[in-house]
Structures are given as structure tokens and as C-alpha cells.
Design a protein around this motif. Sequence first.
Motif, short mmCIF file in Angstrom:
data_model
loop_
_atom_site.label_atom_id
_atom_site.label_comp_id
_atom_site.label_asym_id
_atom_site.label_seq_id
_atom_site.Cartn_x
_atom_site.Cartn_y
_atom_site.Cartn_z
N GLU A 274 46.27 32.22 34.86
CA GLU A 274 46.86 32.87 33.68
C GLU A 274 46.83 34.38 33.91
O GLU A 274 45.82 34.93 34.33
CB GLU A 274 46.03 32.55 32.42
N LEU A 275 47.96 35.04 33.67
CA LEU A 275 47.94 36.50 33.73
C LEU A 275 49.10 37.07 32.92
O LEU A 275 50.12 36.40 32.71
CB LEU A 275 47.98 37.02 35.17
N THR A 276 48.89 38.29 32.46
CA THR A 276 49.91 39.02 31.70
C THR A 276 50.02 40.42 32.27
O THR A 276 49.01 41.05 32.59
CB THR A 276 49.52 39.10 30.20
N VAL A 277 51.25 40.92 32.39
CA VAL A 277 51.48 42.28 32.87
C VAL A 277 52.44 42.96 31.91
O VAL A 277 53.49 42.40 31.56
CB VAL A 277 52.07 42.31 34.30
N ARG A 278 52.10 44.17 31.48
CA ARG A 278 52.95 44.92 30.56
C ARG A 278 53.94 45.80 31.32
O ARG A 278 53.75 46.08 32.51
CB ARG A 278 52.09 45.80 29.66
N ARG A 279 54.98 46.21 30.64
CA ARG A 279 55.93 47.16 31.24
C ARG A 279 55.18 48.44 31.60
O ARG A 279 54.39 48.96 30.83
CB ARG A 279 57.05 47.47 30.26
N GLY A 280 55.44 48.92 32.81
CA GLY A 280 54.80 50.16 33.26
C GLY A 280 53.39 50.00 33.76
O GLY A 280 52.74 50.99 34.11
N GLU A 281 52.90 48.76 33.85
CA GLU A 281 51.53 48.53 34.30
C GLU A 281 51.50 48.12 35.77
O GLU A 281 52.35 47.37 36.24
CB GLU A 281 50.89 47.43 33.45
N ILE A 282 50.49 48.60 36.49
CA ILE A 282 50.22 48.15 37.86
C ILE A 282 48.97 47.29 37.82
O ILE A 282 47.88 47.77 37.52
CB ILE A 282 50.01 49.34 38.82
N LEU A 283 49.17 45.99 38.07
CA LEU A 283 48.07 45.04 38.08
C LEU A 283 47.65 44.78 39.52
O LEU A 283 48.47 44.31 40.33
CB LEU A 283 48.48 43.73 37.41
N GLY A 284 46.41 45.06 39.87
CA GLY A 284 45.93 44.83 41.22
C GLY A 284 45.32 43.44 41.35
O GLY A 284 44.69 42.94 40.42
N LEU A 285 45.52 42.83 42.52
CA LEU A 285 44.88 41.55 42.86
C LEU A 285 43.91 41.80 44.00
O LEU A 285 44.32 42.14 45.12
CB LEU A 285 45.92 40.51 43.28
N ALA A 286 42.61 41.66 43.72
CA ALA A 286 41.58 41.88 44.73
C ALA A 286 40.96 40.54 45.11
O ALA A 286 41.17 39.52 44.46
CB ALA A 286 40.52 42.83 44.19
N GLY A 287 40.17 40.54 46.20
CA GLY A 287 39.51 39.31 46.63
C GLY A 287 39.30 39.30 48.13
O GLY A 287 39.85 40.13 48.86
N LEU A 288 38.50 38.35 48.61
CA LEU A 288 38.24 38.21 50.03
C LEU A 288 39.39 37.49 50.72
O LEU A 288 40.28 36.95 50.06
CB LEU A 288 36.93 37.44 50.26
N VAL A 289 39.35 37.48 52.04
CA VAL A 289 40.33 36.72 52.81
C VAL A 289 40.28 35.26 52.39
O VAL A 289 39.20 34.67 52.29
CB VAL A 289 40.04 36.85 54.32
N GLY A 290 41.43 34.67 52.11
CA GLY A 290 41.50 33.28 51.68
C GLY A 290 41.40 33.09 50.18
O GLY A 290 41.31 31.96 49.70
N ALA A 291 41.41 34.20 49.41
CA ALA A 291 41.23 34.09 47.96
C ALA A 291 42.46 33.55 47.24
O ALA A 291 42.37 33.12 46.10
CB ALA A 291 40.86 35.46 47.38
N GLY A 292 43.63 33.59 47.89
CA GLY A 292 44.84 33.04 47.27
C GLY A 292 45.75 34.07 46.64
O GLY A 292 46.64 33.72 45.86
N ARG A 293 45.58 35.35 47.00
CA ARG A 293 46.42 36.39 46.39
C ARG A 293 47.88 36.26 46.83
O ARG A 293 48.80 36.29 46.01
CB ARG A 293 45.89 37.77 46.78
N THR A 294 48.09 36.11 48.14
CA THR A 294 49.46 35.97 48.66
C THR A 294 50.12 34.73 48.06
O THR A 294 51.29 34.76 47.65
CB THR A 294 49.43 35.87 50.19
N GLU A 295 49.37 33.63 48.02
CA GLU A 295 49.92 32.38 47.49
C GLU A 295 50.35 32.52 46.04
O GLU A 295 51.38 31.97 45.63
CB GLU A 295 48.89 31.25 47.64
N LEU A 296 49.57 33.25 45.25
CA LEU A 296 49.93 33.46 43.85
C LEU A 296 51.23 34.24 43.72
O LEU A 296 52.13 33.86 42.96
CB LEU A 296 48.80 34.19 43.11
N LEU A 297 51.36 35.34 44.47
CA LEU A 297 52.59 36.13 44.42
C LEU A 297 53.79 35.28 44.83
O LEU A 297 54.85 35.33 44.18
CB LEU A 297 52.48 37.35 45.34
N GLU A 298 53.63 34.50 45.89
CA GLU A 298 54.75 33.68 46.38
C GLU A 298 55.10 32.59 45.39
O GLU A 298 56.28 32.24 45.25
CB GLU A 298 54.38 33.08 47.74
#
Length: 519
Positions: A274-298
Motif C-alpha cells: 500500500e502506498l500513496t504519493v501526492r502531487r509534487g512529492e518525491i517518495l524514496g524506496l530504501a532497502g537492502l539488496v533483494g528487498a523488492g524495490r525494482t519489482e514494485l516499480l515494475e
Amino acid sequence: MADVALECRDLAKSFGGVPVLKGVSLTLEAGSVTALAGENGAGKSTMMKIASGQVKPDHGQVLIAGEPLSQADPRAAHRQGVAIIPQELAPIMDMKVYENLFIGRELRSRAGLLDRRAMARKAREILDVFEVEIDPQATMRMLPVGLRQLVEIAKSTSGGAKVLLLDEPSSAISDREVERLYTVVGKLREQGVAMLYTTHKMEEIRALADRVVVLRDGRLVTDRPLADISDDDIVHAMIGRELEDLFPVLHPPGDEVALQVSGLHVHGYEQPVELTVRRGEILGLAGLVGAGRTELLEAIFGIRKSLAGTITVAGKATKRNSPADSIGHGMALVPEDRKGSGAVLSMSVLDNGSLPRLSSFTLAGWLRQRERARTVGKAMESVKLRSRGLSQQVGTLSGGNQQKVVLARWLTDAVNILLLDEPTRGVDVGARSEIYRIITELAASGMAVVMASSDMPEILSLAHRALVMREGAVAGELNREDLSSPDVQDTIFRLAAGLEPGSASGRPQPPTDTKENGR
């Protein structure tokens, strides 16, 4: 004084009438590591190619242990003891490790047959010197990038190389593999190998180098012992100006929700996101290798399968698993691997700039060339692309300018949601500052940005808010005030590693899975 292993004297080289090197001279000493720094396009790769015999200089000379490099021939340079480990490795992927190690110098029995058992045994001995666990019988394709790289290094040095040129060796490997690379570099230094090591990372220069050489616009501007130069001095030498504020000022985001992700179940992970992003906001995704950040964006963009959930852009639901529908709703994705899945390096700036919205430049099957050139040109101007024009091949641009092309091509039409995966990987500090400026300006214009990054300063300085991911799920959320706290890095690590706040347990090693297994 240490023995000089390699000397470059007054090297000059031009391509298409454009000077790339302008009288560069340097020496590499046996048993030392020289860091070669400079912005993309400064001439680092060209100098390495000349030193390794791949390119003939227009002027100047290369001496190896005092003897002139006989000709512009990589095999001749290798025979004289020079080897290069390029950024883009080229092992024979379907051959075994020992076969790659001995290619061109195979061991044979008295009967003249290949002695595979002897080669496998010798390969084990070679690899054991570097204290790495690699099965000589394994197929190269099965190894992560970092281990393939170490096999290439072992192949070069076991073949007698006394000068090793390493071109951005850590740009595509995990943190665990970087530690292993550092160990190997230390072993080679002990063996008396002279190394020239290009990197954009200041921490690598500090960890490895004995000396720092900086190129700018094809000229050598700094050559000093590491102990006599500060990080600020190196940056100033690279870009020719002070870099007081690497990160621009963040503008406050708006109140309107631009992106709403609810119950998104990404294939391969158990927990929905679950996530929400507002107009004009930069939301960072942090985590270790294998955390699933790339997979979420894709998955949000639709190029990775999601099993359930809803994705809403500006109040309108998009179709899951449909990149075309995501683009239609004003969503854009800048992938981490700009060479593999971002830009088409063999195509021009104009053609690359047209790719995401090619249909908008066609009429009855015909390209509207004038409109296409005008629109793409305007987008490239907005990111201050440095090129010889829209006809220039993208593969001939510096890494930072390639990344600008991948980003700017989306700006040929309106973008509501910008998804960025490691936006400054492999980009020098000067271009990095420009990309940060672009990102903050796009956010200030009302665009919502979701940025996955392994660079902690990017998360801390560029994001209004950050989600820490673990095993494909959100492990914690940090607001702007949290990101400014003194102990924030420890907080992020504990969330990413699944440790309780204040836990006394030691820090576990990061996972060793590489990009092939996700980030």
C-alpha cells in the motif's frame, strides 16, 4: 622508488575531429592502485583503451616496463603484461569457469588432448589465491556478475599480467561482491600488480587508491597521492567548479493524491503493498539488496506481473499488467539498466526520444519528422542534454547524458507519475547534480516521483518521505523530519534487516543475491 610498470607519454586522440585526449601523461607503479577519476566524457575510457592496445593514439607513446607498446593490438599488449577488465564483461557464458580461465592457453596431455582434469585443478588453485568460492566446473552463466568479474581478473593475472586496468568494476555488483573485489585488489597489490581503477565513488577511492589522477575535458588536471587530497579537491578537479550544494532545495508537495496503490500483490512476494504519493512529492524506496524495490516499480508500471490490487492515477484506475495503459494515464518508468532496458544505444537521440510515444508522431503510418524533431528537441533542451545534435548515436554519449535521454524522452508529453530506479547509477558527480536538479524541478511542477535508490544520501536528501522495504513489503515509513534525524541510517538499516529498534544483535551481512534476483 617503486618500479614503473606502465607509462603513458603525451597521449592525444581525436574522434571525428573532436579531441578526446589532449596530451595526457601518467605512470603506474608496481604494487600500487591509481584511481582514475573524471566526469563521463573526460577521456578515461579512451586512455584505458590506448594503454591496453585497443586504440591507436594520434600522438604519444605507451611504455610497458620501459619497453614501447609495439602496436595498437590488445594481444600484443597482453603479451607485454597489460590486461583490461572492461565495464561490460564478455566471458563465454556457456563455457565452464575453468574453460574461460584457460581459453587460448589450454593445458594438454602428452597425447595432445585437452587435459580438462588438470585445467579444473589448476583453476581451483588460481581461485583459491583470491579466497573466493567458485566451482571451476560451474557454467559462467550461472555465476552472478561479481563472480564473473573475479574470474576475468583471475584469468588476466594468472596469464602473467603485471598491469591491470579496471573500468568501473563495481558499477553492476552488490555490496557483498564489492567487499570481495576489494579483497582481490589487495591481493594483487601484494603480488606487485600495478592497477588503474576508474570509479565515480569517493568511498572506493578512499578504500583502495594510493594515488588519484583526475581527467577533465581530455586533460590531466590532478595527479596527487591520496593522503594529500580531499574529497572536495577531487570533485573540484573533476568538474572545474565548487559543488557546494549537490542536492537542490526541496519544494513542499501539494495535498492532492497523484498515485494510490492499494493491496498490490507483486508476483514472487507474499505481502501486498500500500502506498500513496501526492502531487509534487518525491517518495524514496530504501532497502537492502533483494528487498523488492525494482519489482514494485515494475509492477506499478505493468511490466512485472501483479496478482491483485488497484493502481489509481489522479483518481482514475489503471489496468494492472498493462504498460500501455500506464503510459496512457501519464506514467513513466526510467529503469536502472539504461543500457539493457533503457536506451537503444545504436539509435540516435531523436529515435530514442520518440520511442515511448511513437504513435503521437505518426499520421496515416507516416512519421511527422518536423514535429517529432521539434518536440524531442524541446524535451532534450529541458534537461540540458550535451550532444552534437539529435542525430548523434546515444551510445557515443557519456553515461550521464545517456540517462538524460532516457528521462527526457518521457517529457515529450504530460507525465503525472515518474518512476525512477537507481537514477544516478554509473553517473559521475557533476551529471548527478544535474539529474537531482531535474528531478526536483519536475516534482516542483506537480509531478509525483517514486525513486528507488541504494544511495543513502539520495534517499535522505532528495525524498520528502521514504518507505523502507523488506522482502517485497513495506517495513516502515519515514517522513521528512525522520530523514533529517542523526540516527536515521541506523533506523533504516534495522527496518530493512528486520531488527527491532534498539536491538543489541550485530548487523547481519546483506543478502548476496544480485540484480538477477531483484532489488
